[in-house]
Design a protein around this motif. Sequence first.
Motif: not given
Length: 262
Positions: A234-246
């Motif tokens: 199960i691979i998490i794939e989002v865009y970098n603008e979809n989160f603010k912090s690790t």
Amino acid sequence: MNIGISSACFYPIIELEKSISYMKNLGFNSGEIFINTFCELEQDFLSIINEEKQKHNFTINSVHFFSSMYEPFLFDNYKKRRDDCIKVFKKICKATNFLGGKYYTFHGMRFSDFKYINRSLILDVYKELCYIASENNIKLAQENVSWCMSKDLDFLKFLKEELKGELYYTFDIKQAYKALENPMNYLDIMGKDLVNFHINDRSDKEICLLPGKGDVNYKEIFKKLNDINYKNSIIIEVYNENFKSTKEIIESKSFLENLICF
């Protein structure tokens, strides 16, 4: 099932050669590598990626490529253009195998009316692509993509029927919603030929979010995965603008781990 992540989540902030150590430090032991441009297909660069993989004990599940640069032209009516793109495809398959990946995540043709496409040509091309992939000990995994032919359920049914045992599939939740389709419709078609899974979330306001941050019905989706005996990543794939912090990514990973255990 194990939880992995795609290096695409960090594009263009984290360079590919630095992404494996970055993903490992976030607690991920596997994932998908997104090759962003042609120079990253060169052997010297691939060797660096391979060294990083071994150094950090990281498993590369699948390889993706900046597909719009060439994949649609694999199906072009102009043969010489197709032939040139086949050369690129061969290079990516070879790279995937070299990196230890099992699957090449594939977008394919741009969307057009299924009634008017050259089905004979398309099948011939797909058969060649699947054969090249198998020669390199990998599987071609067609992804459902909102701007490609693979958003069309009838097209996917056509591929499924005509390419049994040759073509496999990557499922992406956000792409299903972008295509205004129920995600379950894609999973019903892909069935036991599903080999790769891009997971993300959404809400009424956001088309793509980290898993656990929206309102996707994961219970229904994971029940279907269990029904088809899906055991792969199960691979998490989002865009970098979809989160603010690790920290948000780590929380999302924990959310998915609890979901799988449940």
